[in-house]
Design a protein around this motif. Structure first.
Motif, PDB file in Angstrom:
ATOM      1  N   SER A  39      11.403   7.901 -26.057  1.00 51.51           N
ATOM      2  CA  SER A  39      11.290   9.360 -26.172  1.00 51.51           C
ATOM      3  C   SER A  39      10.791   9.907 -24.837  1.00 51.51           C
ATOM      4  O   SER A  39      10.347   9.144 -23.966  1.00 51.51           O
ATOM      5  CB  SER A  39      10.293   9.726 -27.278  1.00 51.51           C
ATOM      6  N   VAL A  40      10.843  11.235 -24.718  1.00 46.24           N
ATOM      7  CA  VAL A  40      10.352  11.869 -23.487  1.00 46.24           C
ATOM      8  C   VAL A  40       8.865  11.559 -23.314  1.00 46.24           C
ATOM      9  O   VAL A  40       8.415  11.182 -22.220  1.00 46.24           O
ATOM     10  CB  VAL A  40      10.608  13.397 -23.532  1.00 46.24           C
ATOM     11  N   SER A  41       8.080  11.687 -24.396  1.00 47.86           N
ATOM     12  CA  SER A  41       6.638  11.448 -24.247  1.00 47.86           C
ATOM     13  C   SER A  41       6.354   9.987 -23.906  1.00 47.86           C
ATOM     14  O   SER A  41       5.439   9.684 -23.129  1.00 47.86           O
ATOM     15  CB  SER A  41       5.873  11.898 -25.493  1.00 47.86           C
ATOM     16  N   ASP A  42       7.152   9.086 -24.454  1.00 48.85           N
ATOM     17  CA  ASP A  42       7.028   7.662 -24.130  1.00 48.85           C
ATOM     18  C   ASP A  42       7.280   7.429 -22.629  1.00 48.85           C
ATOM     19  O   ASP A  42       6.499   6.755 -21.933  1.00 48.85           O
ATOM     20  CB  ASP A  42       8.077   6.922 -24.989  1.00 48.85           C
ATOM     21  N   ALA A  43       8.359   8.030 -22.111  1.00 49.43           N
ATOM     22  CA  ALA A  43       8.701   7.863 -20.691  1.00 49.43           C
ATOM     23  C   ALA A  43       7.608   8.438 -19.804  1.00 49.43           C
ATOM     24  O   ALA A  43       7.210   7.820 -18.802  1.00 49.43           O
ATOM     25  CB  ALA A  43      10.035   8.553 -20.396  1.00 49.43           C
ATOM     26  N   LEU A  44       7.098   9.609 -20.175  1.00 49.91           N
ATOM     27  CA  LEU A  44       6.069  10.242 -19.351  1.00 49.91           C
ATOM     28  C   LEU A  44       4.758   9.454 -19.383  1.00 49.91           C
ATOM     29  O   LEU A  44       4.046   9.376 -18.367  1.00 49.91           O
ATOM     30  CB  LEU A  44       5.870  11.694 -19.798  1.00 49.91           C
TER      31      LEU A  44
ATOM     32  N   LEU B 260       5.262   6.660 -16.996  1.00 47.93           N
ATOM     33  CA  LEU B 260       5.161   7.150 -15.605  1.00 47.93           C
ATOM     34  C   LEU B 260       3.695   7.318 -15.221  1.00 47.93           C
ATOM     35  O   LEU B 260       3.285   6.953 -14.104  1.00 47.93           O
ATOM     36  CB  LEU B 260       5.849   8.508 -15.478  1.00 47.93           C
ATOM     37  N   LYS B 261       2.909   7.860 -16.149  1.00 46.83           N
ATOM     38  CA  LYS B 261       1.480   8.087 -15.873  1.00 46.83           C
ATOM     39  C   LYS B 261       0.757   6.753 -15.664  1.00 46.83           C
ATOM     40  O   LYS B 261      -0.051   6.601 -14.746  1.00 46.83           O
ATOM     41  CB  LYS B 261       0.865   8.856 -17.049  1.00 46.83           C
ATOM     42  N   GLU B 262       1.099   5.787 -16.513  1.00 40.10           N
ATOM     43  CA  GLU B 262       0.442   4.480 -16.450  1.00 40.10           C
ATOM     44  C   GLU B 262       0.680   3.789 -15.093  1.00 40.10           C
ATOM     45  O   GLU B 262      -0.241   3.210 -14.522  1.00 40.10           O
ATOM     46  CB  GLU B 262       0.972   3.598 -17.598  1.00 40.10           C
ATOM     47  N   HIS B 263       1.908   3.884 -14.598  1.00 39.29           N
ATOM     48  CA  HIS B 263       2.248   3.094 -13.407  1.00 39.29           C
ATOM     49  C   HIS B 263       2.254   3.898 -12.104  1.00 39.29           C
ATOM     50  O   HIS B 263       2.469   3.319 -11.027  1.00 39.29           O
ATOM     51  CB  HIS B 263       3.613   2.424 -13.610  1.00 39.29           C
ATOM     52  N   GLY B 264       2.049   5.220 -12.195  1.00 38.32           N
ATOM     53  CA  GLY B 264       1.945   6.053 -10.986  1.00 38.32           C
ATOM     54  C   GLY B 264       3.139   5.905 -10.065  1.00 38.32           C
ATOM     55  O   GLY B 264       4.281   5.794 -10.514  1.00 38.32           O
ATOM     56  N   ASP B 265       2.868   5.845  -8.749  1.00 32.42           N
ATOM     57  CA  ASP B 265       3.995   5.825  -7.802  1.00 32.42           C
ATOM     58  C   ASP B 265       4.693   4.464  -7.706  1.00 32.42           C
ATOM     59  O   ASP B 265       5.632   4.297  -6.937  1.00 32.42           O
ATOM     60  CB  ASP B 265       3.553   6.320  -6.421  1.00 32.42           C
ATOM     61  N   GLU B 266       4.235   3.506  -8.528  1.00 28.96           N
ATOM     62  CA  GLU B 266       4.961   2.218  -8.590  1.00 28.96           C
ATOM     63  C   GLU B 266       6.191   2.312  -9.497  1.00 28.96           C
ATOM     64  O   GLU B 266       7.007   1.401  -9.534  1.00 28.96           O
ATOM     65  CB  GLU B 266       4.047   1.150  -9.176  1.00 28.96           C
ATOM     66  N   ALA B 267       6.281   3.417 -10.271  1.00 25.59           N
ATOM     67  CA  ALA B 267       7.355   3.519 -11.271  1.00 25.59           C
ATOM     68  C   ALA B 267       8.316   4.645 -10.935  1.00 25.59           C
ATOM     69  O   ALA B 267       7.954   5.625 -10.293  1.00 25.59           O
ATOM     70  CB  ALA B 267       6.751   3.780 -12.648  1.00 25.59           C
TER      71      ALA B 267
ATOM     72  N   GLU C 285       7.615  16.685  -9.063  1.00 27.36           N
ATOM     73  CA  GLU C 285       6.466  15.986  -8.482  1.00 27.36           C
ATOM     74  C   GLU C 285       6.197  14.677  -9.219  1.00 27.36           C
ATOM     75  O   GLU C 285       6.754  14.433 -10.286  1.00 27.36           O
ATOM     76  CB  GLU C 285       5.240  16.900  -8.551  1.00 27.36           C
ATOM     77  N   GLU C 286       5.336  13.850  -8.624  1.00 24.31           N
ATOM     78  CA  GLU C 286       5.029  12.554  -9.233  1.00 24.31           C
ATOM     79  C   GLU C 286       4.526  12.762 -10.672  1.00 24.31           C
ATOM     80  O   GLU C 286       3.733  13.669 -10.929  1.00 24.31           O
ATOM     81  CB  GLU C 286       3.960  11.838  -8.411  1.00 24.31           C
ATOM     82  N   GLY C 287       5.004  11.937 -11.586  1.00 24.72           N
ATOM     83  CA  GLY C 287       4.568  12.027 -12.974  1.00 24.72           C
ATOM     84  C   GLY C 287       5.358  13.036 -13.785  1.00 24.72           C
ATOM     85  O   GLY C 287       5.085  13.231 -14.970  1.00 24.72           O
ATOM     86  N   GLU C 288       6.338  13.696 -13.154  1.00 22.52           N
ATOM     87  CA  GLU C 288       7.144  14.696 -13.862  1.00 22.52           C
ATOM     88  C   GLU C 288       8.548  14.174 -14.140  1.00 22.52           C
ATOM     89  O   GLU C 288       9.041  13.260 -13.470  1.00 22.52           O
ATOM     90  CB  GLU C 288       7.266  15.971 -13.031  1.00 22.52           C
ATOM     91  N   MET C 289       9.163  14.849 -15.098  1.00 23.07           N
ATOM     92  CA  MET C 289      10.524  14.461 -15.493  1.00 23.07           C
ATOM     93  C   MET C 289      11.308  15.731 -15.809  1.00 23.07           C
ATOM     94  O   MET C 289      10.776  16.664 -16.421  1.00 23.07           O
ATOM     95  CB  MET C 289      10.372  13.619 -16.755  1.00 23.07           C
TER      96      MET C 289
END
Ligand SMILES: Cc1cc2nc3c(=O)[nH]c(=O)nc-3n(C[C@H](O)[C@H](O)[C@H](O)COP(=O)(O)OP(=O)(O)OC[C@H]3O[C@@H](n4cnc5c(N)ncnc54)[C@H](O)[C@@H]3O)c2cc1C
Length: 282
Positions: A13-18, A21-28, A162-166
């Motif tokens: 889901s969108v919330s799952d993906a976000l 993204l939050k968990e892995h920061g700029d590594e993801a 921006e980072e962490g956005e979709m």
């Protein structure tokens, strides 16, 4: 042509993906159709520890009629836009343009969200979104924001995301009085735009009440050409207007030059393709 190793994660889901993204920061990073990201990873232009696959998220896959606009999910493929009866009837230049993208495989895998996030200067969607005056809807997990296409494309491969956005969807205004057209002079192998011209004319009887004309492939950043638009506004779409509008194209743009087309050739093709697009609407 082998990418660095990464961990593949599939979002449901969108919330799952976000959250991922939050968990892995700029590594993801997000993986949609993979038709720009995978080549970039293989060429080692990018390197990520985590790829978050969003291609199966159903929330991103719909094309909805909202009355005064159509909302296209970020995960809708180019092929689905070609086939959409809603877009064919209400925003026909979107379906026309989608049909000119790449080949069947690219159209079946590549998404509108992935294309605009990547912001390749030769991609078609940025010019279409500018000419349509579309809005890009973006989420970061706790809040959402909407960015006008005019503010979204900020440079070569650079957008307002921006980072962490979709990107979750694109809102495209519809008008019963619009005449639209997209044509391009394309690179013969990839079909990327060397010059793409998107025209959106608001008609009042036989007169153009306002015009939005945008270009792909011409500059590092897609742009609307206010000189062309001014030439069209208030006129009828006759031969003299078309000639004047085409002659005004790309005069004040900063034009790219590469092994496909020189700066002067691109500029000339911008004029030619503007005239062709307008003639097709006349
Ligand atoms: C042979 C070939 C020919 C092509 N011809 C054309 C052409 O004629 N015209 C044209 O316009 N394009 C063309 N393309 C590009 C194609 O349209 C790609 O589909 C598009 O550039 C990227 O979309 P994607 O879904 O594959 O994104 P991906 O490659 O999966 O992702 C691209 C980038 O966008 C990010 N991203 C993806 N989805 C989101 C989202 N929802 N929110 C935020 N970031 C996101 C990713 O993290 C990545 O950085 C071609 C590609 C190939 C390989």
């Amino acid at each position: 042509m082998i990418p660095s190793s990464f961990t593949y994660k599939k979002a449901s889901s969108v919330s799952d993906a976000l959250a991922m993204l939050k968990e892995h920061g700029d590594e993801a990073t997000l993986l949609a159709g993979g038709h720009s990201l995978i080549p970039a990873l293989k060429l080692r232009l990018n390197d990520y520890g985590y790829l978050i696959d969003i291609s199966k998220i159903s929330e991103l896959k719909s094309i909805d009629d909202k009355g005064d606009h159509i909302e296209i999910g970020a995960g809708v493929t180019h092929g689905e836009i070609v086939d959409s009866a809603l877009l064919q009837s209400k925003v026909p230049f979107f379906s026309e343009a989608a049909d000119l993208i790449g080949d069947v495989q690219v159209r079946n895998m590549g998404t509108i969200g992935g294309s605009i996030a990547h912001a390749d200067p030769a991609a078609d969607w940025p010019a279409l979104l500018l000419a349509a005056d579309a809005t890009i809807n973006i989420h970061n997990g706790s809040s959402s924001r909407s960015v006008a296409a005019a503010d979204f494309f900020q440079g070569l491969f650079h957008t307002a995301v921006e980072e962490g956005e979709m990107i979750t969807s694109i809102s495209v205004p519809v008008s019963a009085n619009a005449k639209t057209k997209y044509i391009k002079f394309m690179q013969p192998a990839s079909r990327f735009a060397i010059v793409g011209c998107a025209v959106n004319l608001e008609m009042s009887g036989g007169t153009i009440s306002s015009a939005k004309v945008a270009y792909a492939g011409v500059s590092a950043t897609p742009f609307r050409d206010s000189a062309v638009e001014a030439t069209l506004a208030g006129k009828s779409l006759d031969d003299a207007t078309i000639e004047a509008a085409g002659n005004a194209a790309a005069d004040s743009a900063s034009i790219m030059s590469d092994h496909f087309a020189s700066e002067s050739y691109r500029k000339q093709m911008a004029k030619v393709y503007t005239k062709r697009a307008l003639k097709a609407l006349a």
